[in-house]
Write an enzyme that holds these catalytic residues in place. Structure first.
Site, mmCIF file in Angstrom:
data_model
loop_
_atom_site.group_PDB
_atom_site.id
_atom_site.type_symbol
_atom_site.label_atom_id
_atom_site.label_comp_id
_atom_site.label_asym_id
_atom_site.label_seq_id
_atom_site.Cartn_x
_atom_site.Cartn_y
_atom_site.Cartn_z
ATOM 1 N N LYS A 1 32.750 30.518 56.662
ATOM 2 C CA LYS A 1 31.993 31.564 57.546
ATOM 3 C C LYS A 1 30.426 31.447 57.482
ATOM 4 C CE LYS A 1 30.102 35.402 56.983
ATOM 5 N NZ LYS A 1 28.951 35.320 58.035
ATOM 6 N N GLU B 1 12.063 38.610 45.769
ATOM 7 C CA GLU B 1 12.077 37.172 46.592
ATOM 8 C C GLU B 1 11.636 37.670 47.901
ATOM 9 O OE1 GLU B 1 16.085 35.883 47.620
ATOM 10 O OE2 GLU B 1 15.431 33.522 47.453
ATOM 11 N N CYS C 1 15.636 28.944 49.107
ATOM 12 C CA CYS C 1 15.863 29.552 47.574
ATOM 13 C C CYS C 1 14.982 29.036 46.669
ATOM 14 C CB CYS C 1 17.389 29.384 47.504
ATOM 15 S SG CYS C 1 17.726 27.520 47.507
ATOM 16 N N GLU D 1 25.478 30.809 44.486
ATOM 17 C CA GLU D 1 24.319 30.148 44.578
ATOM 18 C C GLU D 1 23.405 31.146 45.089
ATOM 19 O OE1 GLU D 1 24.139 27.181 43.079
ATOM 20 O OE2 GLU D 1 26.279 26.598 43.206
HETATM 21 P P1 NAD Z 1 22.674 37.024 52.682
HETATM 22 O O1 NAD Z 1 23.350 37.184 51.256
HETATM 23 O O2 NAD Z 1 22.343 38.105 53.422
HETATM 24 O O3 NAD Z 1 24.178 36.380 53.374
HETATM 25 C C1 NAD Z 1 24.652 35.072 53.275
HETATM 26 C C2 NAD Z 1 26.039 35.231 53.712
HETATM 27 O O4 NAD Z 1 26.764 36.010 53.262
HETATM 28 C C3 NAD Z 1 25.838 35.159 55.291
HETATM 29 O O5 NAD Z 1 26.914 34.323 55.837
HETATM 30 C C4 NAD Z 1 26.528 36.645 55.308
HETATM 31 O O6 NAD Z 1 27.039 36.736 56.652
HETATM 32 C C5 NAD Z 1 27.420 36.569 54.455
HETATM 33 N N1 NAD Z 1 27.700 38.316 53.813
HETATM 34 C C6 NAD Z 1 26.852 39.323 53.890
HETATM 35 N N2 NAD Z 1 27.395 40.386 53.495
HETATM 36 C C7 NAD Z 1 28.634 39.899 53.142
HETATM 37 C C8 NAD Z 1 29.853 40.748 52.451
HETATM 38 N N3 NAD Z 1 29.651 42.196 52.154
HETATM 39 N N4 NAD Z 1 30.740 39.922 52.396
HETATM 40 C C9 NAD Z 1 31.071 38.744 52.620
HETATM 41 N N5 NAD Z 1 29.941 38.034 52.935
HETATM 42 C C10 NAD Z 1 28.995 38.658 53.400
HETATM 43 O O7 NAD Z 1 21.884 35.877 52.520
HETATM 44 P P2 NAD Z 1 20.978 34.966 53.774
HETATM 45 O O8 NAD Z 1 19.907 36.007 54.441
HETATM 46 O O9 NAD Z 1 21.847 34.433 54.743
HETATM 47 O O10 NAD Z 1 20.035 33.930 53.108
HETATM 48 C C11 NAD Z 1 18.987 33.980 52.284
HETATM 49 C C12 NAD Z 1 19.420 34.135 50.598
HETATM 50 O O11 NAD Z 1 20.340 33.255 50.282
HETATM 51 C C13 NAD Z 1 18.199 34.014 49.793
HETATM 52 O O12 NAD Z 1 18.378 35.009 48.890
HETATM 53 C C14 NAD Z 1 18.293 32.820 49.229
HETATM 54 O O13 NAD Z 1 17.265 32.583 47.975
HETATM 55 C C15 NAD Z 1 19.652 32.518 49.269
HETATM 56 N N6 NAD Z 1 20.100 30.858 49.112
HETATM 57 C C16 NAD Z 1 20.480 30.529 47.644
HETATM 58 C C17 NAD Z 1 20.558 29.078 47.875
HETATM 59 C C18 NAD Z 1 21.013 28.404 46.539
HETATM 60 O O14 NAD Z 1 21.135 27.420 46.569
HETATM 61 N N7 NAD Z 1 20.813 29.123 45.316
HETATM 62 C C19 NAD Z 1 20.354 28.375 48.976
HETATM 63 C C20 NAD Z 1 19.974 28.990 50.338
HETATM 64 C C21 NAD Z 1 19.783 30.317 50.069
#
Ligand code: NAD
Length: 499
Positions: A193, A401, A304, A269
Site C-alpha cells: 500500500k 519532528e 526520517c 520504521e
Molecule cells: P504516515 O504515518 O502518515 O503514513 C505512512 C503510511 O501509513 C501511508 O501509506 C499512509 O496511508 C498509511 N496510514 C496512515 N494511517 C493509517 C492507518 N490508520 N492504518 C493503516 N495505514 C495507515 O507517514 P507519512 O506522512 O507518509 O511519512 C512521514 C513519516 O514517515 C515521518 O514520521 C518519517 O519520519 C517516517 N519515515 C520513517 C522512515 C524510517 O525508516 N524510519 C523512513 C521514511 C519515513
C-alpha cells in the site's frame, strides 16, 4: 530513453509530457479500478498540475487482494520455489527497473516534488536493494543444532505468509524496495500500500513485476488512504505481517490493529528528531558545516533521519552557525526537474502548512530565526532552508519532528551535556558526531541512544548495513541480511533416530 542521466531540464520536461501513468490498482495479476469506482487526485506539488485520478481502494479491494495472496502462498508457485529460482525472477525485476529508471525516478519527482537527481539516487538504492536481497536468498542457511547421536535437530527458515507493506511518500520507491525485496526474496506473498501522496511509481513497479514473471497474486499494489485500505489490511485476519514505514503515531495504531485482530507481526520504521553533534576539535569546519546543512535540507528536510537538531560546542557555535548559513545559501529550492536544484517542492498543502506553523511557533517561543522562514510565492509549494539558533530542548521546534527544511541549533559546553541533550527525545533513529578525537568518538557513540550513528559523515551506509531505530523510532530493521531474517519464521524439527 533518448538521453543519458542526469539529462537536462528540458529533457526531463519533455519526458514528463510524454508519460501516461498507470492509475489502477494491481490485484490478482490484473490492473483494475477500485471496487467502489472511487478515485483520488495525484497532483504535482511543484506546479499544482493534475497527474492522475488514482483508484481509491478500500476494504473490499483489500479482501480480494488478501484472498489472492493467500491462494498464491498456499499454491507454492513462489513460496515453495527453489531460492535460486526466486533469485532469478527478482534479478530480472531489477534489470527491468534499471531499464526504466528514468521513468520511475520521474514519477517520484512529479508525484512528491523531490529533485530529479535525488530520485535517480533513490532508484540506485531501490534497484541495489532488490539485487542484494535476491543474491542473499540462496546463501542463507538453516541450522543443525548440537544434539546426541540419538537425534537430529534442524532449525528451518520458512516464509511467513502474507506480508502487507505500508509505506510513506518521502522516498516512495526506495522505501518500497526496502520492504518488498526481502519479503519477496524470503518467499512471501506481498501486498503493497503506497502512500496516497505518491502512488504512481508503485503502480509502474507492478507492471514491471508482472513482466519479470512474479506469479499471480504474489505481488499486488493497492493505492488508497491509510484509514480505509491501510486499516483494512492491518486488521485482516489473513495478513501475517505488517511491514510499515511512516509516522510514530500511525505505527502505534498498527500495533493496536494487530492486537485487535490476529497478533500479526508488526515491523515499524518510524519518525525521528536526530541530533548531529559538532565538537570544537573538528579540523575542517566549512566541510562539516556543509554536511550539517545537507543533513537537514536534503529532500526538503522530508527525511526520517534528517539531522534536524544541530548541537554545537559553544566555543565555536557563533562561527559555525555562520558557516552553516553560508552553506545553506546554495541549497535553495528550484524546479524539481532541473538537475541543478538541490531542493524541490514540499509534498502537499497540508505538509506545507504544517511546516510554516512550526516556523511560526519557533519564532513565538523565542528561537532566533537566522534564515528562511517564509514560503516562496507560488504556484508551487516551496520553503527555503530555514535556520533557528538559540533553540532549547523545551521549545516545540526542538522536540517535535517537523519533516521540513527547518534546522534547530543548540549549544553545549561539555560532552556529558551534549549526550544528555541528544538522548532527550522519544526518538532514536539516527545520530551524528563530528570530532577528531577517537576516544571521544567511541565514548559518545556508545552512549547515544540511536539505531545508527554516523561518525564524521551524515547518512552513510549501503545495502550491507541494517537501517532502523530504537525507542519510538521503531522496532524493525530494513536492508542487509537482517531484514531478510525478519520475513521468515523459524521452524524447529527434532528427529528421533534409531540406534
Ligand atoms: P504516515 O504515518 O502518515 O503514513 C505512512 C503510511 O501509513 C501511508 O501509506 C499512509 O496511508 C498509511 N496510514 C496512515 N494511517 C493509517 C492507518 N490508520 N492504518 C493503516 N495505514 C495507515 O507517514 P507519512 O506522512 O507518509 O511519512 C512521514 C513519516 O514517515 C515521518 O514520521 C518519517 O519520519 C517516517 N519515515 C520513517 C522512515 C524510517 O525508516 N524510519 C523512513 C521514511 C519515513
Amino acid at each position: 530513453m533518448s538521453f543519458e542521466a542526469p539529462g537536462t531540464r528540458d529533457d526531463w520536461h519533455a519526458l514528463a509530457h510524454s508519460l501516461v501513468p498507470e492509475s489502477r490498482a494491481f490485484i490478482d495479476d490484473a490492473f483494475v479500478d477500485a471496487d467502489s469506482g472511487d478515485t483520488f487526485e495525484s497532483r504535482n506539488p511543484a506546479t499544482g498540475e493534475l497527474l492522475a485520478q488514482v483508484a481509491s481502494c478500500d476494504e473490499p479491494d483489500a479482501e480480494r487482494a488478501v484472498a489472492a495472496a493467500r491462494h498464491a502462498f498456499a499454491g507454492g508457485a513462489w513460496s515453495r520455489l527453489a531460492p535460486g529460482k526466486r533469485k532469478k525472477t527478482l534479478l530480472r525485476l531489477a534489470e527491468l527497473m534499471e531499464a526504466h529508471k528514468h521513468e520511475l525516478a520521474l514519477l517520484d519527482t512529479l508525484d512528491m516534488g523531490k529533485p530529479i537527481t535525488s530520485s535517480l539516487g533513490d532508484m540506485a538504492g531501490a534497484i541495489g536493494c532488490i539485487r542484494y536481497q535476491a543474491e542473499c536468498i540462496d546463501k542463507l542457511y538453516g541450522e543443525v543444532a548440537p544434539t546426541g547421536e540419538d537425534s537430529l535437530a534442524l532449525v528451518l527458515r520458512e516464509p511467513i505468509g502474507v506480508v502487507a507493506a505500508i509505506v510513506p511518500w518521502n522516498f516512495p520507491l526506495m522505501m518500497t524496495a526496502w520492504k518488498i525485496a526481502p519479503a519477496l526474496a524470503a518467499g512471501n506473498s506481498v501486498i503493497l500500500k503506497p502512500s496516497e501522496k505518491s502512488p504512481l511509481s508503485a503502480l509502474r513497479l507492478a507492471q514491471l513485476a508482472k513482466e519479470a514473471g512474479l506469479p499471480k497474486g504474489v505481488f499486488q499494489v493497492l493505492p488508497g488512504f491509510g484509514h480505509t485500505v491501510g486499516k483494512a489490511l492491518a486488521l485482516s485476519m489473513q495478513v501475517d505481517c505488517l511491514a510499515f514505514t511512516g509516522s510514530t503515531a500511525v505505527g502505534k495504531q498498527l500495533m493496536q490493529y494487530a492486537g485487535q485482530s490476529n497478533l500479526k507481526r508488526v515491523y515499524l520504521e518510524c519518525g525521528g528528531k536526530s541530533p548531529n553533534l559538532v565538537f570544537a576539535d573538528c579540523k575542517d569546519l566549512d566541510q562539516v558545516a556543509s554536511h550539517a546543512a545537507a543533513a537537514i535540507f536534503h529532500n526538503q528536510g522530508e527525511v526520517c533521519i534528517a539531522g534536524s537538531r544541530l548541537l554545537v560546542e559553544n566555543s565555536i557555535r557563533d562561527d559555525f552557525v555562520e558557516r552553516v548559513l553560508k552553506a545553506a545559501e546554495i541549497m535553495q529550492p528550484g524546479d524539481p526537474l532541473d538537475p541543478a536544484s538541490f531542493m524541490g517542492a514540499i509534498v502537499d498543502e497540508a505538509q506545507h502548512r504544517r511546516i510554516l506553523d512550526y516556523i511560526r511557533q519557533g519564532v513565538e517561543e523565542g528561537a532566533r530565526l537566522r534564515s528562511g522562514g517564509q514560503a516562496i510565492d507560488g504556484p508551487g509549494l516551496f520553503i527555503p532552508p530555514t535556520v533557528f539558533d538559540g533553540v532549547t530542548p523545551q521549545m516545540t521546534i526542538g522536540r517535535e519532528e517537523i519533516f521540513g527544511p527547518v534546522l534547530a541549533v543548540f549549544g553545549f559546553d561539555s560532552e556529558d551535556e551534549a549526550i544528555a541533550m541528544a538522548n532527550d527525545t522519544p526518538y532514536g533513529l539516527a545520530a551524528g558526531l563530528w570530532s577528531q578525537d577517537i576516544d571521544r568518538i567511541m565514548r559518545v557513540t556508545r552512549r547515544l541512544q540511536s539505531g545508527q550513528v554516523f561518525v564524521n559523515n551524515w547518512a552513510g551506509g549501503d545495502q550491507t548495513m541494517p537501517f532502523g531505530g530504537v525507542k519510538q523510532s521503531g522496532n524493525g530493521r530494513d536492508k542487509s541480511h537482517h531484514s531478510l531474517e525478519e520475513y521468515s519464521e523459524l521452524k524447529s524439527v527434532w528427529m528421533a533416530l534409531a540406534p
